[in-house]
Design an enzyme around this catalytic site. Sequence first.
Site, mmCIF file in Angstrom:
data_model
loop_
_atom_site.group_PDB
_atom_site.id
_atom_site.type_symbol
_atom_site.label_atom_id
_atom_site.label_comp_id
_atom_site.label_asym_id
_atom_site.label_seq_id
_atom_site.Cartn_x
_atom_site.Cartn_y
_atom_site.Cartn_z
ATOM 1 N N GLN A 163 0.816 -1.223 0.000
ATOM 2 C CA GLN A 163 0.000 0.000 0.000
ATOM 3 C C GLN A 163 0.845 1.266 0.000
ATOM 4 O OE1 GLN A 163 -3.249 0.363 -0.382
ATOM 5 N NE2 GLN A 163 -3.954 -1.748 -0.142
ATOM 6 N N CYS B 294 -16.788 -9.437 4.626
ATOM 7 C CA CYS B 294 -17.922 -10.343 4.601
ATOM 8 C C CYS B 294 -17.518 -11.628 3.904
ATOM 9 C CB CYS B 294 -19.044 -9.647 3.851
ATOM 10 S SG CYS B 294 -20.319 -10.715 3.280
HETATM 11 C C1 LIG Z 1 -1.311 -4.567 2.500
HETATM 12 C C2 LIG Z 1 -1.574 -5.585 1.441
HETATM 13 N N1 LIG Z 1 -0.748 -6.634 1.318
HETATM 14 C C3 LIG Z 1 -0.931 -7.576 0.388
HETATM 15 C C4 LIG Z 1 -1.986 -7.508 -0.494
HETATM 16 C C5 LIG Z 1 -2.172 -8.619 -1.500
HETATM 17 O O1 LIG Z 1 -1.731 -8.245 -2.777
HETATM 18 P P1 LIG Z 1 -2.194 -9.143 -4.037
HETATM 19 O O2 LIG Z 1 -3.625 -8.842 -4.263
HETATM 20 O O3 LIG Z 1 -1.325 -8.641 -5.166
HETATM 21 O O4 LIG Z 1 -1.906 -10.551 -3.699
HETATM 22 C C6 LIG Z 1 -2.885 -6.432 -0.402
HETATM 23 C C7 LIG Z 1 -4.051 -6.373 -1.319
HETATM 24 O O5 LIG Z 1 -5.173 -6.246 -0.930
HETATM 25 C C8 LIG Z 1 -2.667 -5.448 0.584
HETATM 26 O O6 LIG Z 1 -3.490 -4.404 0.712
#
Ligand SMILES: Cc1ncc(COP(=O)(O)O)c(C=O)c1O
Length: 410
Positions: A186, A334
């Site tokens: 993020q 959910c």
């Molecule tokens: C903080 C964080 N880490 C990991 C992920 C996972 O990434 P990916 O969807 O590319 O597997 C997300 C996605 O929602 C995320 O917000």
Amino acid sequence: MKKVYFDNNATTPLYDELKLNLLEWLDLWGNPSSVHWAGQSIKGRIRDARQALAKFLNVSPLEIIFTSGGSESNSTVIRTILEIIEGSDSQFAKTNKNEFITTTVEHPSLKKAFEMLEARGFKVHRIGFSSQGEFDLSAFEKVLSDKTALISVMFVNNETGLILPLKEIVEKAKKFGALVHSDSVQAFGKIKIDLQDLGVDFASFSGHKFYAMKGTGVLFAKKSVPLSPLVFGGGQERSRRGGTENSLGILSMGFMAEKMSDDSFFQDKNKHVKNLRDYFEQRIQTEIEQVQINHESMDRVSGTSSVVLKDVEGEALLMALDVKGFAVSTGSACSSGSSQPSASLQAFGLSPEQARSTLRVSFGWYNTIKEIDSFLNELKVVTARLRKLAGPREVFLSSEINNREGISEL
Ligand SMILES: Cc1ncc(COP(=O)(O)O)c(C=O)c1O
């Protein structure tokens, strides 16, 4: 009906200029491992993408490994450490390093990996936050020891945008010879990331959070640390990640890294997003009663607004807004037909009711002030209605939720 997308922390749309390149990239269909012209035509482009990402993150291209996304990057790190610990002649085995430290607010890909480690008998320390959102550094220091093998902390929280004190954590960790991983999914494109300066050993990124394609990600692994593949294969990524490369996805990430390496581009985009967020928060606080902005006074990224709307059921709010064309997110995940208040928001000190009443609005490059104006108009109406109809709301909610399975934390 005009559709408005305010859920950029879940995923971002593709960058417009990137889309213009897709047709050309589709013709680069060769297998990069092939020595003939078809393979070589894409191989060089993958090398360029790797270089662009390495430059943007201030590391060596040899330290960039392409994966399928954030979850795979995170999982690869955990597997690596497990291998190191369990390898009988490893340095870790000799020094008895077998404990882990993480936080209470990690993404499920790490949360579940740590549960797996616990089930296998490893000690996992989870560090929490004060009610204001300060990372509990003193609790961290208490559990940090020569036994710590890995510390895994996210850089930016997906729900509130909170920025964690990563550099400070790394500095403390290094005194005990612990490895540090950061899920920085993020953070990419929202704050400047200088991995060398941060001093982390591993970091995870995901293309679809920074206007590139889905199913593609990056794992940074320092040259000096070992890496065990999660996916075995034919020697791709210097045998650190098997499988034929997702060439288009990789090119899309390289393209975005190249764009964002231009400082004025980066500043402009983030200034725009911050203006939107500030405008939204200023208006919502003056025009809707009983709202609380999570981590408002903390160091946080510019595009995320996490708002508690007292006595408003988040899922009902989400659906009512969706009907009007507004895509947002709430503080409850959910799944399997039941609405659970977000564990991360509760770990930040919110009550289950507050977590359930939390709305996450995450702004992106393509959003406008006009969209916020129409969103707020609708939000005011729906909030008033849901507050008034507190009773019947429950009935509406559970029946709606049963039709919406499989939504997970994003
Ligand atoms: C903080 C964080 N880490 C990991 C992920 C996972 O990434 P990916 O969807 O590319 O597997 C997300 C996605 O929602 C995320 O917000």
